[in-house]
Design a protein around this motif. Structure first.
Motif, short mmCIF file in Angstrom:
data_model
loop_
_atom_site.label_atom_id
_atom_site.label_comp_id
_atom_site.label_asym_id
_atom_site.label_seq_id
_atom_site.Cartn_x
_atom_site.Cartn_y
_atom_site.Cartn_z
N ASN A 1 -5.00 8.80 2.56
CA ASN A 1 -3.68 7.99 1.39
C ASN A 1 -4.34 7.48 0.34
OD1 ASN A 1 -2.02 7.17 -0.35
ND2 ASN A 1 -1.85 4.93 1.61
N PRO A 2 -4.88 8.28 -1.10
CA PRO A 2 -4.99 7.60 -2.60
C PRO A 2 -5.40 6.72 -2.83
CG PRO A 2 -4.27 9.48 -2.49
CD PRO A 2 -3.67 9.56 -1.34
N PHE A 3 -4.07 5.71 -2.07
CA PHE A 3 -3.84 4.66 -3.14
C PHE A 3 -4.10 3.55 -2.16
CE2 PHE A 3 0.02 7.64 -3.74
CZ PHE A 3 -0.76 7.75 -5.49
N ALA A 4 -5.29 4.22 -0.89
CA ALA A 4 -5.08 2.84 0.13
C ALA A 4 -7.13 2.53 0.41
CB ALA A 4 -5.19 3.56 1.82
N MET B 1 0.88 -1.32 -0.10
CA MET B 1 -0.06 0.03 0.15
C MET B 1 0.96 1.30 0.28
SD MET B 1 -3.13 1.13 2.40
CE MET B 1 -2.01 1.00 3.65
N MET B 2 0.50 1.79 -0.88
CA MET B 2 1.18 3.33 -0.57
C MET B 2 0.87 4.12 0.19
SD MET B 2 1.10 3.68 -5.46
CE MET B 2 2.69 4.98 -4.69
N HIS B 3 1.99 5.38 0.27
CA HIS B 3 2.21 5.85 1.58
C HIS B 3 2.70 7.26 1.38
CE1 HIS B 3 6.04 5.58 2.44
NE2 HIS B 3 5.54 3.86 2.40
N GLU B 4 2.40 8.60 2.19
CA GLU B 4 2.83 9.70 2.10
C GLU B 4 3.96 9.84 2.77
OE1 GLU B 4 -0.39 12.63 2.35
OE2 GLU B 4 -1.22 11.83 0.23
N PHE C 1 0.84 -0.23 -9.51
CA PHE C 1 1.19 0.97 -9.93
C PHE C 1 2.00 1.39 -8.03
CE2 PHE C 1 -1.01 1.99 -13.10
CZ PHE C 1 -0.39 2.49 -14.02
N SER C 2 0.81 0.36 -7.19
CA SER C 2 1.32 1.17 -6.17
C SER C 2 3.04 0.06 -5.51
CB SER C 2 0.20 -0.18 -4.66
OG SER C 2 0.55 -1.60 -5.12
N GLU C 3 3.43 -0.69 -6.42
CA GLU C 3 4.90 -1.04 -5.60
C GLU C 3 6.15 0.22 -6.09
OE1 GLU C 3 6.15 -4.03 -8.94
OE2 GLU C 3 4.92 -5.51 -8.14
N HIS C 4 5.12 1.51 -6.10
CA HIS C 4 6.51 2.45 -6.18
C HIS C 4 5.87 3.88 -5.19
CE1 HIS C 4 8.55 0.21 -9.68
NE2 HIS C 4 6.88 0.08 -10.43
N ALA C 5 6.31 3.65 -4.27
CA ALA C 5 6.35 4.56 -2.96
C ALA C 5 6.82 6.18 -2.97
CB ALA C 5 6.53 4.05 -1.67
N ILE C 6 5.71 6.94 -3.02
CA ILE C 6 5.70 8.18 -2.98
C ILE C 6 5.45 9.20 -2.05
CG2 ILE C 6 6.68 7.74 -5.55
CD1 ILE C 6 3.78 9.67 -5.02
N LYS C 7 5.82 10.20 -2.48
CA LYS C 7 5.68 11.01 -1.29
C LYS C 7 5.08 12.31 -1.93
CE LYS C 7 9.68 13.74 -0.82
NZ LYS C 7 11.26 14.17 -0.57
N ASP C 8 3.88 13.39 -1.46
CA ASP C 8 3.67 14.09 -1.83
C ASP C 8 4.38 15.29 -1.72
OD1 ASP C 8 1.66 16.47 -2.25
OD2 ASP C 8 0.40 16.34 -1.19
N LEU C 9 5.06 15.99 -2.88
CA LEU C 9 6.27 16.96 -2.37
C LEU C 9 5.55 18.57 -1.88
CD1 LEU C 9 7.94 16.78 -6.04
CD2 LEU C 9 8.70 15.88 -3.60
#
Length: 660
Positions: free
Chosen positions: A623-626, A1-4, A476-484
């Motif tokens: 989190n939009p990816f959750a 799951m992606m996170h910020e 896409f969930s494999e690549h975690a990113i942050k909200d700049l």
């Protein structure tokens, strides 16, 4: 799951040195296409003049001019075909005997300066000091600059995926659906170099996804397919490329460039699946000639399956909408491969028959009837031996298969010689010649001086496979990113699609036993739930539904309910708040009571008085990816399938890409 949370997001996976050679190639493509378009316009004018004029001398002059223009056009198209046929640089250098694969070049893009548009939008829309966001803007521009020159490996894929996921936040922070930001995304077509410009960020997203798929094709072509692990990796990457092309086709429509059109994407999907199947076949062939008749027949059917798949792709690529777009060498290579693998099918069938000793068991006889199915073949030149009963019949059938293999390989070599670009691929000619010589050597060994039987064609081999290929959709969930731009606030409220009034400062000062006269609800951000009549809060201008964005000098947009209550209580008798009032959405009274706790921060209330403060725990997921994975596809404005819960389905009428 992606996170910020903070995730390292640097320029790993980028090599700026690649920009020079690729940019030069792209410039050459663009110039050639401009010249071609110019010559076509001149030719159209000359043809019209030729039709309407009755002056004989003028007609002769125009005819001569048309001949000259057509010659120029042919030369320009050949130069463009040469540029688009440079597949050798992507192949594995240590595997010269392997048939080359078709990889795709990356789409190029120009640098964009986001600094001033983003700073202006932050000041205007969010009422924030835009100077605080200079570093996030610079970091975003650095990432995009790195994306222009990704390395041809999985680090480059990771970089592109991270940028694509980052665009989710950029889209919602800075691109309102009701107006244009004045930012233009320009990308060059992958094969022609023709530039396309769009105002919508959806074009940027689709182009990045195309480059991810193109990188997969290049990684697959680079694998050493003489090893089992190399074959597995090649198959995996071709399937990932096909899955990405399908994702683009299913989620984007009315594409402004040819490489993103549905017809082109359909062709690329089938091409990648065909190449994946070819790689699987290469894994079956080592040592198969020593494994018995039935195994050879199975491999023969697999070879026929590869040939049939390439023949099918060749028909699709010959479609009028795609034929003039893809390089001619691609079309030629497909038909060469189709003939080559048909020849291999007959070769392996012949090897199994000629090398078999003893009687053929019942199971193999049944299999031979299946392999040599000729229900649809009424040719009088085809031999009627499907299941040989004697050694002589096996020799005759095997010899017929070898002869057919020789003829097909000679046809493949002829087609190879006819294409200028294919003639430059040495290992392809070497591979075809080796296969031809192998069949010729076996044919010479089974030839007998007293063999005066009529030469007949072998029964056709039926295509079949034991391997089912499945497209691999992108995860896409494999690549975690942050909200700049995390500091702008929770995305559910502080985004480009929402509107609110300018921030107001509220000054409150009370006596020891006096109340401030308001209560708060929710989390991230906390909302003013109620304002008492004739209270200090009402007199200061506080309103129900206001968001608390600042308490004193502390930013409270991301604060939870209890933390805000604690800060207000600790402020004593003097309290300074900064609030904004939403004007396009009622967060205090959400429409649906069933999902109010999940969609609105107005769920938990604390009354700020001298009495006891109630504390209720409520954590809102930002989190939009959750969310449900089906929501990922809604990141795109010009998506094919409609979504009922989308609130802003309209893209500006000046954009060529339309929401569906």
């Amino acid at each position: 799951m992606m996170h910020e949370g903070p995730v390292e997001q640097d320029e790993e996976g980028s090599d700026p040195r690649l920009a020079t050679c690729r940019g030069k190639l792209q410039s050459q493509r663009a110039k050639l296409n401009q010249d071609i378009n110019k010559q076509i316009m001149i030719r159209n004018g000359a043809e019209k003049l030729y039709k309407v004029t009755s002056n004989k001398k003028l007609r002769e002059t125009v005819a001569l001019e048309l001949s000259f223009i057509n010659s120029n056009l042919q030369l320009l198209k050949e130069q463009l075909a040469d540029l688009n046929s440079s597949v050798n640089i992507y192949q594995n250098k240590s595997s010269a005997q392997l048939v080359p694969m078709i990889p795709l070049g990356l789409k190029e893009t120009k640098e964009i300066d986001f600094k001033e548009p983003f700073k202006d939008f932050i000041l205007e829309h969010y009422s924030e000091d835009s100077s605080k966001y200079e570093n996030p803007i610079k970091e975003f521009m650095d990432i995009r600059q790195a994306v222009r020159t990704p390395t041809r490996d999985y680090n480059g894929v990771k970089l592109l995926f991270g940028y694509y996921n980052l665009l989710y936040y950029i889209d919602r922070r800075f691109f309102p659906p009701h107006r244009n930001m004045g930012i233009f995304f320009e990308w060059f077509d992958s094969l022609t170099g023709v530039p396309s410009t769009q105002k919508t960020i959806a074009f940027e997203k689709a182009s990045v996804l195309f480059n991810i798929a193109a990188l997969y094709t290049q990684i697959a072509a680079k694998q050493d397919r003489l090893t089992s692990s190399g074959v597995d990796s090649a198959v995996d990457n071709f399937l990932r490329a096909a899955g990405m092309f399908r994702y683009i086709r299913d989620n984007f429509s009315n594409a402004p460039s040819m490489d993103l059109s549905s017809d082109t994407l359909d062709t690329l999907i089938q091409l990648m699946l065909a190449q994946a199947r070819e790689c699987l076949f290469e894994k079956l062939t080592p040592g198969v000639e020593n494994l018995g008749l039935q195994t050879c027949l199975e491999v023969a059917q697999e070879a026929q399956e590869v040939s049939a798949v390439y023949s099918s792709v060749h028909k699709v690529m010959n479609n009028s909408s795609v034929k003039d777009y893809v390089p001619y060498s691609w079309i030629s290579l497909l038909i060469v491969k189709s003939e080559h693998y048909r020849a291999l099918a007959h070769h392996y069938a012949a090897v199994g028959l000629l090398e078999h000793n003893g009687e053929i068991n019942k199971e193999t006889e049944i299999y031979l009837e299946f392999v040599h199915s000729i229900d649809a073949n009424d040719s009088p030149t085809c031999m009627d031996i499907k299941v040989p009963r004697t050694m002589e019949e096996r020799r005759q059938l095997g010899k017929a298969h070898l002869r057919e293999s020789l003829l097909l390989h000679e046809e493949a070599l002829r087609l190879h010689r006819m294409c200028k670009q294919l003639r430059q691929i040495d290992n392809l000619h070497e591979r075809l010649r080796m296969a031809h010589d192998s069949s010729l050597d076996r044919y010479a060994r089974c030839e007998q001086e007293d063999d005066f039987q009529e030469i007949l064609d072998p029964p056709p081999i039926q295509a079949a496979t034991k391997y089912q290929l499945t497209l691999m959709p992108p995860d896409f969930s494999e690549h975690a990113i942050k909200d700049l731009f995390h500091d702008l606030g929770p995305l559910k409220v502080f985004c480009a699609r929402r509107q609110w009034t300018a921030a107001r400062q509220i000054q409150l000062k009370k006596e020891n036993e006096e109340n401030f006269g308001f209560s708060v609800r929710g989390d991230s951000p906390v909302i003013i739930a109620a304002v008492d009549a004739h209270s200090l809060a009402q007199e200061a201008g506080l309103k129900e539904g206001d968001f608390v964005v600042l308490i004193g000098i502390t930013d409270s947009k991301w604060m939870g309910h209890e933390e805000v209550v604690r800060l207000i209580r600790e402020s004593g008798n003097e309290l300074t708040l900064k609030v904004v009032t939403p004007i396009d959405h009622d967060y205090l009274h959400p429409k649906s009571s069933n999902n109010s706790t999940a969609s609105s921060p107005a769920s938990n209330t604390s009354t700020l008085s001298s009495g006891e403060l109630s504390r209720v725990h409520m954590r809102f997921t930002t989190n939009p990816f959750a969310k449900d994975k089906r929501r990922r596809a809604t990141w795109n404005f010009f998506r094919r399938s409609q979504s009922k819960d989308r609130e802003f389905p309209i893209v500006g009428k000046d954009d060529n890409v339309l929401y569906r």
